[in-house]
Design an enzyme around this catalytic site. Structure first.
Site, PDB file in Angstrom:
ATOM      1  CB  CYS A   1       0.293  -2.086  13.709  1.00  0.00           C
ATOM      2  SG  CYS A   1       0.780  -1.694  12.025  1.00  0.00           S
TER       3      CYS A   1
ATOM      4  CB  CYS B   1       5.189  -5.675   9.483  1.00  0.00           C
ATOM      5  SG  CYS B   1       6.280  -4.851  10.659  1.00  0.00           S
TER       6      CYS B   1
ATOM      7  CB  CYS C   1       2.953  -2.840  16.771  1.00  0.00           C
ATOM      8  SG  CYS C   1       4.696  -2.404  16.716  1.00  0.00           S
TER       9      CYS C   1
ATOM     10  CB  CYS D   1       2.454   7.218   3.587  1.00  0.00           C
ATOM     11  SG  CYS D   1       2.715   5.982   4.850  1.00  0.00           S
TER      12      CYS D   1
ATOM     13  CD  GLU E   1      -2.680  -0.940   2.661  1.00  0.00           C
ATOM     14  OE1 GLU E   1      -2.598   0.067   3.394  1.00  0.00           O
ATOM     15  OE2 GLU E   1      -3.331  -1.951   2.961  1.00  0.00           O
TER      16      GLU E   1
ATOM     17  CB  CYS F   1       0.070   1.566   7.394  1.00  0.00           C
ATOM     18  SG  CYS F   1       0.450   1.648   9.145  1.00  0.00           S
TER      19      CYS F   1
END
Ligand code: SAH
Length: 347
Positions: free
Chosen positions: A120, A113, A117, A106, A93, A334
């Site tokens: 997120c 990932c 977290c 961005c 994205e 995100c």
């Protein structure tokens, strides 16, 4: 022999290759501009290159190819969110935000990932692979071509942890800086990290003038560990030590991101503890009312507590802003669009 990814070659490497195939060296610069200033996705579009050279390029090399799969535009503020596919069909994205000082993109740095977290969305589907430098740069080129608008600022705050893909990320910043390519100055680039301490020291010594943002989100190690697994590897005090060194070496101010979560880290005591941690540092705090994700456990702090939190910091001379919520009507936080896309593909 495997084909070479031509976008990953430096100008010097491109020149060496061009000479090796018995062509004139000056073509390398022309090709470099097509790839890194215009962002063509086909050799066919390199209109000032002879057909025979284009054929040779096509035989030996391939182009980093990014394609917009979907684009959502916010009716509220014009923010545009793009789902983009890569050569291997992985999806990432990018988000285009319109500020008075220009267009900011961005960018993502990884497919998925590893950081985990809790609040997120990018991390929920796990980690697939690192992005190449040209795939990071390519997001800017692709969106500029798609919208026909110039991008003047870049933030490394999309999917992924930039300092977990260190070499490619640093290479991408140098690519984006290059005046033969996009020519965006490092001072117009911000990199956000959850705090991979050794790589903060490394970055400080790269002689790159980008702004560093640190995702702090808590003021005690105990609380930070609850929401960010990286806090099990490095303490807040180790993280701040690295930040001080970064400021000392680069002379650049650091920005601290603090996602305000209802009842978790949004109290007056938390604000005062943050003041104590940052006292004496050249720092700026960016408060982000947490973006609630689907099936996420965390709720957004109330408007009142966000305001109180900001007032405490400001009254203690810590420059603090609340991140304007852009694109709240289009899943702009995100990872949310990709997460939806993957969920849909599964069924
Ligand atoms: N991995 C990097 C950059 C990606 S995220 C990092 O951790 O800094 C960019 C910022 O958005 C980070 O501060 C991240 O913690 C924050 N963020 C992620 N999900 C969020 C959410 N749901 N609400 C508010 N901020 C979020």
């Amino acid at each position: 022999m495997d084909k070479i990814n031509i976008n990953e070659l430096t100008l010097e490497e491109l020149e060496n290759y061009i000479e090796r195939i018995d062509e004139k060296k000056f073509h390398a610069k022309q090709i470099y501009k097509w790839l890194h200033r215009i962002g063509v996705v086909s050799f066919y579009d390199m209109t000032d290159i002879s057909k025979s050279l284009r054929e040779k390029l096509k035989k030996d090399t391939y182009i980093t190819k990014l394609e917009v799969i979907t684009c959502q535009k916010s009716q509220k503020d014009g923010t545009m969110k793009f789902l983009i596919s890569l050569n291997d069909n992985a999806a990432i994205e990018s988000v285009l935000m319109r500020y008075h000082h220009g267009n900011t993109l961005c960018v993502s740095t990884q497919v998925g990932c590893k950081m985990g977290c809790k609040f997120c969305a990018s991390t929920k589907e796990g980690f697939e692979r690192n992005l190449l430098a040209s795939e990071i740069e390519g997001q800017i080129l692709t969106i500029q071509r798609y919208t026909n608008e110039k991008i003047s600022n870049v933030v490394y705050m999309g999917i992924g942890e930039p300092l977990d893909n260190y070499d490619n990320v640093v290479k991408s910043i140098r690519l984006i800086n290059n005046p033969l390519g996009l020519g965006i100055g490092a001072r117009h680039i911000s990199l956000s990290t959850c705090g991979i301490v050794p790589n903060i020291y490394k970055l400080a010594n790269e002689n790159i003038q980008c702004t560093l943002s640190i995702s702090l989100h808590a003021t005690t190690d105990e609380k930070r560990r609850e929401i960010m697994p990286i806090a099990n590897r490095y303490t807040i005090s180790e993280l701040l030590e690295a930040c001080k060194e970064y400021i000392k070496i680069t002379g650049r101010r650091i920005s601290f991101e603090y996602a305000l979560i209802y009842g978790k880290n949004d109290s007056r005591e938390d604000a005062l503890a943050l003041v104590k941690l940052l006292r004496g540092m050249i720092a700026h705090v960016n408060l982000i009312p947490v973006n609630e994700i689907k099936n996420g456990a965390y709720k957004k702090a109330t408007e009142k507590s966000v305001e109180n939190f900001m007032n405490i910091l400001n009254s203690c001379s810590i420059v603090t802003t609340v991140r304007r919520e852009l694109g709240s009507d289009i899943d702009a936080a995100c990872g949310q669009l990709r997460k939806k896309y993957i969920e849909k593909e599964k069924y």
